[in-house]
Motif scaffolding. Structure first.
Motif, PDB file in Angstrom:
ATOM      1  N   VAL A   1     -14.115 -19.684 -25.765  1.00 54.13           N
ATOM      2  CA  VAL A   1     -14.651 -20.769 -26.583  1.00 54.13           C
ATOM      3  C   VAL A   1     -13.598 -21.776 -26.997  1.00 54.13           C
ATOM      4  N   THR A   2     -12.216 -21.292 -26.909  1.00 57.16           N
ATOM      5  CA  THR A   2     -11.145 -22.104 -27.359  1.00 57.16           C
ATOM      6  C   THR A   2     -10.347 -22.894 -26.234  1.00 57.16           C
ATOM      7  N   GLY A   3     -10.543 -22.335 -25.036  1.00 57.18           N
ATOM      8  CA  GLY A   3      -9.649 -22.858 -24.012  1.00 57.18           C
ATOM      9  C   GLY A   3      -8.353 -22.085 -23.944  1.00 57.18           C
ATOM     10  N   GLU A   4      -7.840 -21.399 -24.904  1.00 55.48           N
ATOM     11  CA  GLU A   4      -6.525 -20.594 -24.935  1.00 55.48           C
ATOM     12  C   GLU A   4      -6.800 -18.985 -25.065  1.00 55.48           C
ATOM     13  N   ARG A   5      -5.909 -18.573 -24.371  1.00 53.66           N
ATOM     14  CA  ARG A   5      -6.050 -16.746 -24.656  1.00 53.66           C
ATOM     15  C   ARG A   5      -5.198 -16.396 -25.959  1.00 53.66           C
ATOM     16  N   PRO A   6      -5.710 -15.718 -26.610  1.00 51.01           N
ATOM     17  CA  PRO A   6      -4.910 -15.338 -27.834  1.00 51.01           C
ATOM     18  C   PRO A   6      -3.693 -14.516 -27.472  1.00 51.01           C
ATOM     19  N   PRO A   7      -2.628 -14.542 -28.340  1.00 54.74           N
ATOM     20  CA  PRO A   7      -1.305 -13.699 -27.894  1.00 54.74           C
ATOM     21  C   PRO A   7      -1.739 -12.441 -28.038  1.00 54.74           C
ATOM     22  N   TYR A   8      -0.939 -11.589 -27.294  1.00 56.91           N
ATOM     23  CA  TYR A   8      -0.954 -10.075 -27.324  1.00 56.91           C
ATOM     24  C   TYR A   8      -1.135  -9.507 -28.773  1.00 56.91           C
ATOM     25  N   ALA A   9      -0.247 -10.049 -29.659  1.00 55.42           N
ATOM     26  CA  ALA A   9      -0.123  -9.518 -31.102  1.00 55.42           C
ATOM     27  C   ALA A   9       0.459 -10.673 -31.869  1.00 55.42           C
ATOM     28  N   SER A  10       0.044 -10.430 -33.029  1.00 56.27           N
ATOM     29  CA  SER A  10       0.556 -11.591 -34.060  1.00 56.27           C
ATOM     30  C   SER A  10       0.840 -10.808 -35.345  1.00 56.27           C
ATOM     31  N   LEU A  11       2.225 -11.114 -35.906  1.00 58.97           N
ATOM     32  CA  LEU A  11       2.629 -10.662 -37.015  1.00 58.97           C
ATOM     33  C   LEU A  11       2.525 -11.773 -38.123  1.00 58.97           C
ATOM     34  N   ILE A  12       2.034 -11.674 -39.158  1.00 55.95           N
ATOM     35  CA  ILE A  12       1.819 -12.796 -40.277  1.00 55.95           C
ATOM     36  C   ILE A  12       2.328 -12.097 -41.575  1.00 55.95           C
ATOM     37  N   TYR A  13       3.301 -13.157 -42.100  1.00 53.68           N
ATOM     38  CA  TYR A  13       3.614 -12.794 -43.427  1.00 53.68           C
ATOM     39  C   TYR A  13       2.788 -13.447 -44.475  1.00 53.68           C
ATOM     40  N   VAL A  14       2.332 -12.965 -45.583  1.00 55.59           N
ATOM     41  CA  VAL A  14       1.404 -13.609 -46.280  1.00 55.59           C
ATOM     42  C   VAL A  14       1.814 -13.534 -47.931  1.00 55.59           C
ATOM     43  N   TRP A  15       1.336 -14.445 -48.788  1.00 51.32           N
ATOM     44  CA  TRP A  15       1.189 -14.165 -50.126  1.00 51.32           C
ATOM     45  C   TRP A  15      -0.163 -13.475 -50.554  1.00 51.32           C
ATOM     46  N   GLY A  16      -0.012 -12.497 -50.908  1.00 49.04           N
ATOM     47  CA  GLY A  16      -1.280 -11.575 -51.357  1.00 49.04           C
ATOM     48  C   GLY A  16      -2.004 -11.937 -52.750  1.00 49.04           C
ATOM     49  N   HIS A  17      -2.945 -10.814 -53.131  1.00 45.86           N
ATOM     50  CA  HIS A  17      -3.744 -11.089 -54.241  1.00 45.86           C
ATOM     51  C   HIS A  17      -3.259 -10.321 -55.491  1.00 45.86           C
ATOM     52  N   ASP A  18      -3.445 -10.141 -56.506  1.00 39.51           N
ATOM     53  CA  ASP A  18      -2.845  -9.361 -57.613  1.00 39.51           C
ATOM     54  C   ASP A  18      -2.515  -7.910 -57.405  1.00 39.51           C
ATOM     55  N   GLN A  19      -3.390  -7.099 -56.621  1.00 34.43           N
ATOM     56  CA  GLN A  19      -3.347  -5.698 -56.358  1.00 34.43           C
ATOM     57  C   GLN A  19      -2.629  -5.588 -55.053  1.00 34.43           C
ATOM     58  N   ALA A  20      -2.116  -6.685 -54.186  1.00 33.64           N
ATOM     59  CA  ALA A  20      -1.499  -6.326 -53.165  1.00 33.64           C
ATOM     60  C   ALA A  20      -0.159  -5.715 -53.335  1.00 33.64           C
ATOM     61  N   THR A  21       0.214  -4.820 -52.424  1.00 33.13           N
ATOM     62  CA  THR A  21       1.522  -4.230 -52.706  1.00 33.13           C
ATOM     63  C   THR A  21       2.828  -4.921 -51.778  1.00 33.13           C
ATOM     64  N   ILE A  22       3.961  -5.492 -52.374  1.00 25.43           N
ATOM     65  CA  ILE A  22       4.890  -6.024 -51.699  1.00 25.43           C
ATOM     66  C   ILE A  22       5.436  -5.233 -50.727  1.00 25.43           C
ATOM     67  N   GLU A  23       5.575  -5.875 -49.347  1.00 21.68           N
ATOM     68  CA  GLU A  23       6.068  -5.007 -48.062  1.00 21.68           C
ATOM     69  C   GLU A  23       5.150  -4.207 -47.501  1.00 21.68           C
ATOM     70  N   SER A  24       3.773  -4.330 -48.125  1.00 26.50           N
ATOM     71  CA  SER A  24       2.658  -3.492 -47.383  1.00 26.50           C
ATOM     72  C   SER A  24       2.395  -3.881 -45.876  1.00 26.50           C
ATOM     73  N   VAL A  25       1.978  -3.147 -45.281  1.00 25.15           N
ATOM     74  CA  VAL A  25       1.298  -3.873 -43.882  1.00 25.15           C
ATOM     75  C   VAL A  25      -0.100  -3.724 -43.946  1.00 25.15           C
TER      76      VAL A  25
END
Length: 229
Positions: free
Chosen positions: A130-154
């Motif tokens: 669909v995109t012409g590129e193969r996705p990476p084997y793995a992606s690690l994403i750092y995010v700003w979460g919602h109110d109930q999210a736990t800091i440093e949680s995966v």
């Protein structure tokens, strides 16, 4: 759509790797658009010592990325700053159809694609078609979460286990403030995936509000990944 999820981490690198020490600032930023998605805009900004982009999303999702190559066995340091004045209403990290984030910093890794599950291999094949590129084997994403999210949680992506997120901020406590970070991405990868990482192949930033159809505005600055011999 699952293909769109993979597209959002399309940061595979096919160029020759630079020599060490690797510094992400040595390679250019490029826009990555996703099939069927409205485009998030990224405008250059300078606010004192913070130099980067203002991201504006309206029911949209797209990325800025830098291609690079950090060989396996090297431990780089990721440094960046981000800021937002408001979270995305109804966004919940890790929940299907609500999985938006006002700020995301993405690190993509290569690996042995033949070791992926049959399901993931089929999904990777579809995404590449669909995109012409193969996705990476793995992606690690750092995010700003919602109110109930736990800091440093995966948080695992609800659609594929090859995308995992670490919550660095949660809720409104630090809205309107520049927040600066320094991360050992290899240690973070091992904690998130429970395996040894392959080479790092790209670095990206993304503000997305496509799942909730909401609006988001954020600022990114001083985003870099460096190693030393």
């Amino acid at each position: 759509m699952l293909v769109s999820v993979f597209a959002m981490t399309l940061v595979a690198c096919t160029h020759a790797p630079p020599s060490l020490p690797v510094k992400a600032a040595d390679s250019p930023w490029e826009e990555v658009r996703f099939p069927g998605k409205r485009v998030t805009t990224y405008d250059p900004i300078t606010q004192g010592r913070f130099v980067g982009w203002q991201a504006s999303a309206q029911g949209s999702a797209s990325m800025l990325r830098r291609r690079l190559h950090v060989p396996q066995g090297v431990e780089p340091t990721l440094r960046f700053a981000w800021k937002t004045n408001a979270l995305i209403p109804d966004a919940v990290v890790g929940v299907v159809d609500k999985d938006d984030a006002v700020t995301s910093v993405v690190v993509a890794f290569d690996g042995d694609h033949q070791s992926l599950s049959l399901k993931n291999q089929m999904l990777f094949d579809l995404a590449e078609m669909v995109t012409g590129e193969r996705p990476p084997y793995a992606s690690l994403i750092y995010v700003w979460g919602h109110d109930q999210a736990t800091i440093e949680s995966v948080v695992n992506s609800p659609r594929t286990d090859r995308i995992r997120k670490i919550v660095l901020e949660a809720g409104p406590a630090h809205l309107g403030q520049w927040r600066e970070y320094e991360r050992n991405v290899i240690a973070d990868f091992k904690r998130a995936f429970g395996e040894e990482p392959g080479p790092i192949i790209a670095l990206g930033i993304m503000t997305d509000a496509d799942n909730t159809g909401g609006r988001a505005q954020a600022w990114y600055a001083n985003v870099d990944l460096t190693t030393s011999r």
